[in-house]
Design an enzyme around this catalytic site. Structure first.
Site, PDB file in Angstrom:
ATOM      1  N   ARG A  40       0.828  -1.209   0.000  1.00 33.76           N
ATOM      2  CA  ARG A  40       0.000   0.000   0.000  1.00 33.76           C
ATOM      3  C   ARG A  40       0.862   1.259   0.000  1.00 33.76           C
ATOM      4  O   ARG A  40       0.542   2.251   0.657  1.00 33.76           O
ATOM      5  CB  ARG A  40      -1.007  -0.039   1.145  1.00 33.76           C
ATOM      6  CG  ARG A  40      -1.836  -1.323   1.040  1.00 33.76           C
ATOM      7  CD  ARG A  40      -2.995  -1.389   1.964  1.00 33.76           C
ATOM      8  NE  ARG A  40      -4.055  -0.467   1.595  1.00 33.76           N
ATOM      9  CZ  ARG A  40      -5.301  -0.553   2.046  1.00 33.76           C
ATOM     10  NH1 ARG A  40      -5.638  -1.510   2.872  1.00 33.76           N
ATOM     11  NH2 ARG A  40      -6.202   0.309   1.681  1.00 33.76           N
ATOM     12  N   ARG A  53      -7.165  13.149  -3.648  1.00 31.25           N
ATOM     13  CA  ARG A  53      -8.396  12.624  -3.045  1.00 31.25           C
ATOM     14  C   ARG A  53      -9.382  13.725  -2.669  1.00 31.25           C
ATOM     15  O   ARG A  53     -10.554  13.449  -2.414  1.00 31.25           O
ATOM     16  CB  ARG A  53      -8.056  11.781  -1.804  1.00 31.25           C
ATOM     17  CG  ARG A  53      -7.686  10.362  -2.131  1.00 31.25           C
ATOM     18  CD  ARG A  53      -8.914   9.483  -2.444  1.00 31.25           C
ATOM     19  NE  ARG A  53      -9.593   9.071  -1.221  1.00 31.25           N
ATOM     20  CZ  ARG A  53     -10.774   9.505  -0.841  1.00 31.25           C
ATOM     21  NH1 ARG A  53     -11.429  10.372  -1.563  1.00 31.25           N
ATOM     22  NH2 ARG A  53     -11.309   9.078   0.278  1.00 31.25           N
ATOM     23  N   TYR A 167     -15.337 -10.121   2.760  1.00 32.15           N
ATOM     24  CA  TYR A 167     -16.041  -8.859   2.470  1.00 32.15           C
ATOM     25  C   TYR A 167     -17.415  -9.126   1.856  1.00 32.15           C
ATOM     26  O   TYR A 167     -18.393  -8.447   2.173  1.00 32.15           O
ATOM     27  CB  TYR A 167     -15.207  -7.968   1.546  1.00 32.15           C
ATOM     28  CG  TYR A 167     -14.077  -7.293   2.292  1.00 32.15           C
ATOM     29  CD1 TYR A 167     -14.330  -6.217   3.137  1.00 32.15           C
ATOM     30  CD2 TYR A 167     -12.772  -7.738   2.174  1.00 32.15           C
ATOM     31  CE1 TYR A 167     -13.303  -5.602   3.846  1.00 32.15           C
ATOM     32  CE2 TYR A 167     -11.730  -7.132   2.871  1.00 32.15           C
ATOM     33  CZ  TYR A 167     -12.010  -6.063   3.709  1.00 32.15           C
ATOM     34  OH  TYR A 167     -11.002  -5.468   4.411  1.00 32.15           O
TER      35      TYR A 167
END
Ligand code: CP3
Length: 365
Positions: A40, A53, A167
């Site tokens: 990440r 973002r 998930y």
């Protein structure tokens, strides 16, 4: 944040060996220095990412190949890393199968039509990745063009069948994973149907990423540490193996990562992978010996160590490298034991990458 490292030219002395370093370590060949990348490595700890973002949602970035490519390059421009990982996420794959995915502010991923019944599993669609995940495949093509000129390889990735099932069934993050584990334990037929579909889609997606230009693949089984070794072997291993076998046709080395896997490492190796990811809950040398000969390892610094002052951080990095060196086998890729955390001090990331190269070079002399 001062922008001192952006657009730094590649030092000439590194160009001949650099492109080979990460790929060579995946193949357990000798290297001039230990290769390093960070799980990440593109994300919120970087000001460049946070700035983007403010204008786009995470899904907008992922689904716009030019933006995904730009974010992929952010850590490459800032640090002396040995590989890039394509900017994407493990969850859009579930969207492609018919689940409604959202990232809620401050809460993480949410799926409002989770998989709970045999009929829900039956309704999951298996479509070619070129139709459902075309944006990541296109981002890979774009990123390869940028990376080739710098002689750096690109990693593609997918969630593993169990982590994706977690998930899909829970409908989001979960502490105890009661729903997904209950389905696995109480309804083996439905579980098999679910894992069959997920392993097919994961395998085909990984293979498509190699065809688009990914040179190494990583399978993220982030939540597999929730399982007992028996349950892993009976209900998960065969499906991870199936996904890996489909992906193998592409010929790219495969990194198989899970967190909290100290009790599962030999089984994870059995499921497949050229490189096994190791988290910080086990010493790297102990993990590598447990895994046995003929496999490379990736890891395993605690991501929280990056919050310590350099004087405390540096010996911890050194210890990971010393432990890998003590095993006396080629094939260590330096990484964190899990993804880098938001708020990680950028200066420590920069120093970590430089120190890994410099210290491992000295160890090898
Ligand atoms: O490594 C990279 O630079 C590529 C980027 C990457 C992302 N997600 C982008 C992302 C990777 C490799 C992932 C994998 C991923 N996604 C995993 C496996 C790795 C792991 O850490 O265990 C998992 C479990 C997910 C699911 C996911 N995505 C969650 C739980 C969340 C929300 C929690 C959080 O970290 O915010 C995401 C969102 C997400 N994916 C972010 C990023 C950079 C943060 C979202 C934002 O910008 O708001």
């Amino acid at each position: 944040m001062p922008d001192i490292t952006l657009n730094r030219p590649i030092p000439q002395s590194q160009t001949p060996t650099r492109p080979q370093r990460f790929l060579a370590a995946c193949r357990r060949e000798a290297v001039d220095a230990t290769p390093v990348w960070l799980m990440r490595q593109a994300g919120r700890y970087m000001a460049e990412y946070r700035e983007l973002r403010q204008r786009y949602t995470i899904l907008e970035i992922i689904k716009t190949p030019e933006l995904a490519c730009e974010v992929t390059m952010q850590p490459i421009n800032a640090f002396d890393l040995d590989a890039a990982i394509i900017f994407a996420d493990i969850l859009p794959l579930l969207q492609g199968m018919g689940l409604h995915l959202e990232f809620l502010k401050g809460e993480g991923p949410h799926i409002d039509n989770p998989v709970r019944t045999p009929a829900d599993v039956d309704a999951l669609v298996v479509r070619p990745p070129e139709e459902t995940l075309w944006f990541t495949l296109e981002a890979i093509r774009l990123a390869r063009r940028e990376l080739d000129s710098r002689g750096l390889p690109l990693i593609g990735f997918s969630g593993a069948p169990f982590t994706l099932a977690a998930y899909a069934v829970e409908g989001g993050g979960s502490k105890n994973h009661v729903r997904v584990k209950s389905l696995m334990m109480s309804d083996p037929g439905t579980w098999r149907m679910l894992m069959e579909k997920l392993s097919t889609v994961v395998g085909e997606y990984l293979l498509a990423q190699v065809r688009a230009g990914a040179q190494v693949l990583q399978l993220f089984d982030s939540w597999v540490g929730q399982l007992s070794p028996d349950d892993y072997r009976a209900h998960v291993l065969p499906w991870s193996r199936r996904a890996i076998e489909i992906a193998r046709a592409g010929g790219a080395p495969i990194i198989h990562f899970g967190a909290d896997t100290a009790g599962l490492l030999p089984s994870i190796r059995e499921a497949g992978g050229d490189v096994i990811g190791v988290d910080w809950r086990i010493d790297l040398d102990a993990a590598w010996r447990l895994l046995g000969e003929g496999v490379a390892v990736q890891g395993n610094l605690d991501p929280v160590a990056l919050f310590a002052p350099w004087e405390q951080l540096q010996p911890r990095i050194q210890q990971v490298l010393d432990r890998a060196h003590a095993v006396g086998r080629p094939g260590h890729i330096f990484n964190l034991g899990h993804g880098i955390l938001p708020q990680t001090p950028v200066e420590n990331v920069k120093r970590l990458v430089e120190f890994v190269h410099e210290y491992s070079q000295r160890l090898g002399e």
